[in-house]
Design an enzyme around this catalytic site. Sequence first.
Site, PDB file in Angstrom:
ATOM      1  N   LYS A  31       4.917  12.465  -9.624  1.00  0.00           N
ATOM      2  CA  LYS A  31       4.147  11.424  -8.941  1.00  0.00           C
ATOM      3  C   LYS A  31       4.490  11.418  -7.460  1.00  0.00           C
ATOM      4  O   LYS A  31       5.663  11.369  -7.083  1.00  0.00           O
ATOM      5  CB  LYS A  31       4.450  10.041  -9.526  1.00  0.00           C
ATOM      6  CG  LYS A  31       3.532   8.947  -8.987  1.00  0.00           C
ATOM      7  CD  LYS A  31       4.060   7.550  -9.267  1.00  0.00           C
ATOM      8  CE  LYS A  31       5.002   7.112  -8.154  1.00  0.00           C
ATOM      9  NZ  LYS A  31       5.287   5.652  -8.162  1.00  0.00           N
ATOM     10  N   ASP A  78      -0.294   8.486  -6.485  1.00  0.00           N
ATOM     11  CA  ASP A  78      -0.310   7.038  -6.715  1.00  0.00           C
ATOM     12  C   ASP A  78      -0.712   6.316  -5.426  1.00  0.00           C
ATOM     13  O   ASP A  78       0.065   5.574  -4.830  1.00  0.00           O
ATOM     14  CB  ASP A  78       1.071   6.583  -7.194  1.00  0.00           C
ATOM     15  CG  ASP A  78       1.032   5.191  -7.806  1.00  0.00           C
ATOM     16  OD1 ASP A  78      -0.070   4.705  -8.116  1.00  0.00           O
ATOM     17  OD2 ASP A  78       2.114   4.593  -7.972  1.00  0.00           O
ATOM     18  N   LYS A 138      -3.219   4.111  -5.158  1.00  0.00           N
ATOM     19  CA  LYS A 138      -3.705   2.756  -5.436  1.00  0.00           C
ATOM     20  C   LYS A 138      -4.857   2.381  -4.496  1.00  0.00           C
ATOM     21  O   LYS A 138      -4.830   1.367  -3.803  1.00  0.00           O
ATOM     22  CB  LYS A 138      -2.570   1.731  -5.346  1.00  0.00           C
ATOM     23  CG  LYS A 138      -1.490   1.926  -6.405  1.00  0.00           C
ATOM     24  CD  LYS A 138      -0.478   0.787  -6.378  1.00  0.00           C
ATOM     25  CE  LYS A 138       0.521   0.923  -7.529  1.00  0.00           C
ATOM     26  NZ  LYS A 138       1.476   2.022  -7.311  1.00  0.00           N
ATOM     27  N   ASP A 186     -10.786  -0.315  -1.802  1.00  0.00           N
ATOM     28  CA  ASP A 186     -11.601  -0.493  -0.608  1.00  0.00           C
ATOM     29  C   ASP A 186     -13.065  -0.451  -1.032  1.00  0.00           C
ATOM     30  O   ASP A 186     -13.374  -0.397  -2.225  1.00  0.00           O
ATOM     31  CB  ASP A 186     -11.287   0.614   0.416  1.00  0.00           C
ATOM     32  CG  ASP A 186     -11.453   0.154   1.860  1.00  0.00           C
ATOM     33  OD1 ASP A 186     -12.501  -0.458   2.154  1.00  0.00           O
ATOM     34  OD2 ASP A 186     -10.554   0.402   2.680  1.00  0.00           O
ATOM     35  N   THR A 223       3.302  -3.707 -12.847  1.00  0.00           N
ATOM     36  CA  THR A 223       4.424  -4.015 -13.736  1.00  0.00           C
ATOM     37  C   THR A 223       5.425  -4.985 -13.114  1.00  0.00           C
ATOM     38  O   THR A 223       6.327  -5.459 -13.808  1.00  0.00           O
ATOM     39  CB  THR A 223       5.160  -2.725 -14.139  1.00  0.00           C
ATOM     40  OG1 THR A 223       5.539  -2.000 -12.965  1.00  0.00           O
ATOM     41  CG2 THR A 223       4.272  -1.840 -15.001  1.00  0.00           C
ATOM     42  N   ARG A 275      13.612   6.046 -10.890  1.00  0.00           N
ATOM     43  CA  ARG A 275      15.037   5.889 -10.642  1.00  0.00           C
ATOM     44  C   ARG A 275      15.959   6.314 -11.779  1.00  0.00           C
ATOM     45  O   ARG A 275      17.029   6.883 -11.512  1.00  0.00           O
ATOM     46  CB  ARG A 275      15.313   4.439 -10.212  1.00  0.00           C
ATOM     47  CG  ARG A 275      14.880   4.175  -8.774  1.00  0.00           C
ATOM     48  CD  ARG A 275      14.814   2.690  -8.442  1.00  0.00           C
ATOM     49  NE  ARG A 275      13.618   2.070  -9.023  1.00  0.00           N
ATOM     50  CZ  ARG A 275      13.191   0.852  -8.690  1.00  0.00           C
ATOM     51  NH1 ARG A 275      13.859   0.126  -7.810  1.00  0.00           N
ATOM     52  NH2 ARG A 275      12.098   0.361  -9.229  1.00  0.00           N
TER      53      ARG A 275
END
Length: 224
Positions: free
Chosen positions: A31, A58, A60, A63, A113, A203
């Site tokens: 990603k 990613d 997102k 618009d 999330t 992570r």
Amino acid sequence: MNPIIVALDFPTLEEANRLAGMLDGHVGGFKVGMELLMGEGPRAIETIAGHGRPVFADAKLHDIPNTVEAAATRIRDAGARWVTVHSGGGLEMIEAANSGMGDTGVLVVTVLTSISDSDLPTIGIDAQLADQVVAMTHLAASGAAEGVVCSPAEIISVKGAESGLKVFTPGVRLSGSTPDDQKRTATPREAVSDGADHLIIGRPITRADDPVETAREIVASIAS
């Protein structure tokens, strides 16, 4: 199929590319998130895609449809296999993104999330979180998206609502680890058992003492 998509959330492309090289062959994809996209631009996608694994951009996108279609086209041309768009942009925007990506690879972010039930009224949504996720899942299907992004808590509901959509799940944490800024989490094995197609893991792998071994252990835990 290896379901792990490693979130390369690093401030520099050099760091991200180094880890991608280490993990190549041990994970299913990578990603490239907003941090890298804002700092390095489409070059980040091109570089990471050079490892031969599918890249999840990613971005997102959120618009007007024309702008989103143009942005999705640029992202596709850079080598991304998937791109995320916010469900709040509506049906026409999702369809525009799908057109820009070449009719495949659009993933609709249902509810972040980091959001909980108590957060929804503050952004003007009068619904339970699980119901909102399902509503946005139906919207994604109407816009011919390939899949949705949802937390582990909603996987079963999403699969029940639109079984033809792929489910990409962030908020995956190893057993005993801290949730960080995620509010709805699960272990890799739990998420896959519930029906997730791809696990977006950052992570727990990128900050591990041995990222390769951690990735191997996650794959083994799912297989078992």
